[in-house]
Design a protein around this motif. Structure first.
Motif, PDB file in Angstrom:
ATOM      1  N   MET A   1      12.172 -10.263 -28.927  1.00  0.00           N
ATOM      2  CA  MET A   1      11.347 -11.314 -29.521  1.00  0.00           C
ATOM      3  C   MET A   1      10.866 -12.285 -28.441  1.00  0.00           C
ATOM      4  O   MET A   1       9.708 -12.692 -28.435  1.00  0.00           O
ATOM      5  CB  MET A   1      12.205 -12.059 -30.556  1.00  0.00           C
ATOM      6  CG  MET A   1      11.391 -12.778 -31.604  1.00  0.00           C
ATOM      7  SD  MET A   1      10.349 -11.666 -32.539  1.00  0.00           S
ATOM      8  CE  MET A   1       8.962 -12.720 -32.869  1.00  0.00           C
ATOM      9  N   LYS A   2      11.785 -12.633 -27.535  1.00  0.00           N
ATOM     10  CA  LYS A   2      11.401 -13.549 -26.466  1.00  0.00           C
ATOM     11  C   LYS A   2      10.346 -12.913 -25.571  1.00  0.00           C
ATOM     12  O   LYS A   2       9.386 -13.565 -25.157  1.00  0.00           O
ATOM     13  CB  LYS A   2      12.638 -13.889 -25.636  1.00  0.00           C
ATOM     14  CG  LYS A   2      13.002 -15.356 -25.743  1.00  0.00           C
ATOM     15  CD  LYS A   2      14.195 -15.646 -24.893  1.00  0.00           C
ATOM     16  CE  LYS A   2      14.523 -17.119 -24.953  1.00  0.00           C
ATOM     17  NZ  LYS A   2      15.763 -17.422 -24.260  1.00  0.00           N
ATOM     18  N   PHE A   3      10.540 -11.598 -25.311  1.00  0.00           N
ATOM     19  CA  PHE A   3       9.597 -10.871 -24.458  1.00  0.00           C
ATOM     20  C   PHE A   3       8.219 -10.852 -25.096  1.00  0.00           C
ATOM     21  O   PHE A   3       7.205 -11.093 -24.440  1.00  0.00           O
ATOM     22  CB  PHE A   3      10.125  -9.452 -24.247  1.00  0.00           C
ATOM     23  CG  PHE A   3       9.226  -8.623 -23.380  1.00  0.00           C
ATOM     24  CD1 PHE A   3       9.131  -8.871 -22.007  1.00  0.00           C
ATOM     25  CD2 PHE A   3       8.468  -7.606 -23.933  1.00  0.00           C
ATOM     26  CE1 PHE A   3       8.292  -8.103 -21.226  1.00  0.00           C
ATOM     27  CE2 PHE A   3       7.627  -6.847 -23.138  1.00  0.00           C
ATOM     28  CZ  PHE A   3       7.541  -7.090 -21.792  1.00  0.00           C
ATOM     29  N   LEU A   4       8.206 -10.608 -26.442  1.00  0.00           N
ATOM     30  CA  LEU A   4       6.941 -10.585 -27.181  1.00  0.00           C
ATOM     31  C   LEU A   4       6.240 -11.946 -27.063  1.00  0.00           C
ATOM     32  O   LEU A   4       5.033 -12.023 -26.821  1.00  0.00           O
ATOM     33  CB  LEU A   4       7.225 -10.251 -28.645  1.00  0.00           C
ATOM     34  CG  LEU A   4       6.006  -9.840 -29.482  1.00  0.00           C
ATOM     35  CD1 LEU A   4       5.487  -8.503 -29.023  1.00  0.00           C
ATOM     36  CD2 LEU A   4       6.377  -9.792 -30.955  1.00  0.00           C
ATOM     37  N   GLY A   5       7.038 -13.005 -27.208  1.00  0.00           N
ATOM     38  CA  GLY A   5       6.473 -14.354 -27.087  1.00  0.00           C
ATOM     39  C   GLY A   5       5.841 -14.570 -25.726  1.00  0.00           C
ATOM     40  O   GLY A   5       4.731 -15.096 -25.610  1.00  0.00           O
ATOM     41  N   LEU A   6       6.559 -14.127 -24.681  1.00  0.00           N
ATOM     42  CA  LEU A   6       6.038 -14.284 -23.314  1.00  0.00           C
ATOM     43  C   LEU A   6       4.719 -13.550 -23.145  1.00  0.00           C
ATOM     44  O   LEU A   6       3.750 -14.073 -22.581  1.00  0.00           O
ATOM     45  CB  LEU A   6       7.083 -13.765 -22.318  1.00  0.00           C
ATOM     46  CG  LEU A   6       6.774 -14.044 -20.857  1.00  0.00           C
ATOM     47  CD1 LEU A   6       6.896 -15.516 -20.574  1.00  0.00           C
ATOM     48  CD2 LEU A   6       7.691 -13.248 -19.953  1.00  0.00           C
ATOM     49  N   VAL A   7       4.669 -12.303 -23.708  1.00  0.00           N
ATOM     50  CA  VAL A   7       3.436 -11.512 -23.594  1.00  0.00           C
ATOM     51  C   VAL A   7       2.285 -12.231 -24.278  1.00  0.00           C
ATOM     52  O   VAL A   7       1.184 -12.356 -23.728  1.00  0.00           O
ATOM     53  CB  VAL A   7       3.662 -10.109 -24.208  1.00  0.00           C
ATOM     54  CG1 VAL A   7       2.340  -9.381 -24.348  1.00  0.00           C
ATOM     55  CG2 VAL A   7       4.611  -9.308 -23.345  1.00  0.00           C
ATOM     56  N   ILE A   8       2.552 -12.763 -25.486  1.00  0.00           N
ATOM     57  CA  ILE A   8       1.480 -13.437 -26.236  1.00  0.00           C
ATOM     58  C   ILE A   8       1.004 -14.670 -25.475  1.00  0.00           C
ATOM     59  O   ILE A   8      -0.201 -14.914 -25.342  1.00  0.00           O
ATOM     60  CB  ILE A   8       1.979 -13.828 -27.646  1.00  0.00           C
ATOM     61  CG1 ILE A   8       2.212 -12.561 -28.445  1.00  0.00           C
ATOM     62  CG2 ILE A   8       0.985 -14.713 -28.358  1.00  0.00           C
ATOM     63  CD1 ILE A   8       2.856 -12.796 -29.785  1.00  0.00           C
ATOM     64  N   VAL A   9       1.983 -15.439 -24.933  1.00  0.00           N
ATOM     65  CA  VAL A   9       1.602 -16.650 -24.202  1.00  0.00           C
ATOM     66  C   VAL A   9       0.767 -16.306 -22.985  1.00  0.00           C
ATOM     67  O   VAL A   9      -0.278 -16.918 -22.720  1.00  0.00           O
ATOM     68  CB  VAL A   9       2.878 -17.433 -23.808  1.00  0.00           C
ATOM     69  CG1 VAL A   9       2.548 -18.466 -22.743  1.00  0.00           C
ATOM     70  CG2 VAL A   9       3.473 -18.109 -25.006  1.00  0.00           C
TER      71      VAL A   9
END
Lengths: 274, 81
Positions: A1-9
């Motif tokens: 989930m954190k990785f996904l957030g980083l990608v989106i940001v």
């Protein structure tokens, strides 16, 4: 989930940076804003409004609607803070201090209460004796901060500043009083009723000036129509109209800042704070 | 004209922004936000937008920091994540 957030940001940031490549360079004289809009303002503002600070003239006169609703938004922020956080239930425990001796009394029964006066003083739970250095420094400093805030409001036509900044500075001087003494000291001098009425009055002054211009036969917020009301200085009527509007903004912002601070810091109970 | 100042201040702005989201102490985050606002204020002043710089200094660095500190005072000082 954190990785996904980083990608989106990173993706959003990259897109935004890509978007800025289409914007004109900073200070580019050939950009659309500088070729059409700024020219008009720079050439006409001083002769039309007699206000040397172009930013104030644009904000308070040419885009008066914008600033009016900005003030309304600030007012709504204060209102929302009040409605969400204000807690009228009386606190269960009460603390009183006997002023001559410094003895603390703790009342657990909510029905028994003492009348604070010369003998007893209503106190915070984790009250510590106020530091004399902080109190003295703030007592000396606060009037100067307030004078400076009034200067910023009144001098907004000529130098950077205006109602919003001046109101914030005045509000922070009151917040400084609440921090250096305690919340009750502030609320004794500036009551909640006073603050709410001032917040509404500020917006009312702004809208009222606009409506007054309509009554005088002009359009909404057309300060030039107020000239018959100021017969001794009709040339500066637009500057005076802007000053009136700035005072309204300053009053509204000042009270809203204090309302927000008081409600956040005491969880809406208005008893004890930082 | 003033590119060295721009560069130094921008570097500090980015450091402050990254530090503000990585630090776990929320009070520290509030102070870092305040520093961030002050550096942005410097940037606005360098660009000649003095009115915006003034607003940033009074609202961003001044009052909003007090609000954040007040909110931290009434909630918890450590983040969960």
């Amino acid at each position: 989930m954190k990785f996904l957030g980083l990608v989106i940001v990173c993706l959003t940031g990259g897109l935004l940076l890509y978007g800025t490549m289409d914007l004109p360079n900073w200070g580019d004289p050939a950009s659309p804003a500088s070729t059409h809009l700024s020219d008009y303002y720079i050439e006409h503002i001083v002769e039309e409004t007699q206000v040397p600070n172009l930013v104030t003239a644009v904000l308070a006169d040419y885009r008066g609607y914008d600033t009016m609703f900005e003030t309304a938004v600030v007012f709504c922020a204060g209102l929302a803070c009040f409605l969400l956080l204000r807690d009228f239930r009386p606190g269960k425990d009460r603390y009183y201090r006997h002023i001559p001796t410094g003895v603390m009394l703790h009342f657990k029964n909510p029905d028994t209460r003492m009348i604070p006066g010369n003998e007893f003083e209503h106190m915070d739970k984790d009250w510590v004796p106020s530091d004399i250095i902080i109190k003295t420094v703030c007592r000396i400093l606060i009037p100067f901060i307030q004078i400076y805030a009034l200067y910023v409001v009144a001098h907004g036509d000529f130098s950077p500043g205006g109602g919003f900044q001046g109101g914030v500075i005045f509000g922070s001087s009151l917040i400084l009083m609440a921090i250096s003494y305690n919340l009750k000291t502030l609320l004794k001098r500036v009551t909640e009723k006073f603050l709410s009425m001032f917040a509404a009055t500020g917006v009312l002054i702004y809208v009222g000036l606009g409506v007054l211009a309509m009554i005088m036969g002009g359009q909404f917020l057309d300060y030039g129509m107020l000239a018959p009301l100021v017969p001794w200085d009709p040339g500066h009527i637009r500057a005076l109209g802007m000053l009136g509007v700035e005072i309204g903004v300053g009053i509204a912002v000042m009270s809203v800042m204090v309302i927000i601070y008081v409600n956040i810091v005491s969880e809406g109970r208005h008893d004890e704070g930082l | 004209m003033l590119w060295p100042i721009d560069l130094i201040v921008l570097t500090f702005v980015i450091f402050c922004a990254i530090a503000a989201i990585t630090v776990r102490d929320l009070l520290g985050t509030a102070i870092l936000f305040s520093a961030y606002s002050f550096l942005m204020c410097l940037l606005w002043a360098v660009m000649g937008a003095v009115d915006v710089a003034f607003t940033e200094a009074s609202v961003g660095a001044g009052v909003s920091t007090v609000f954040l500190v007040a909110a931290v005072f009434r909630t918890s000082r450590r983040t969960k994540d």
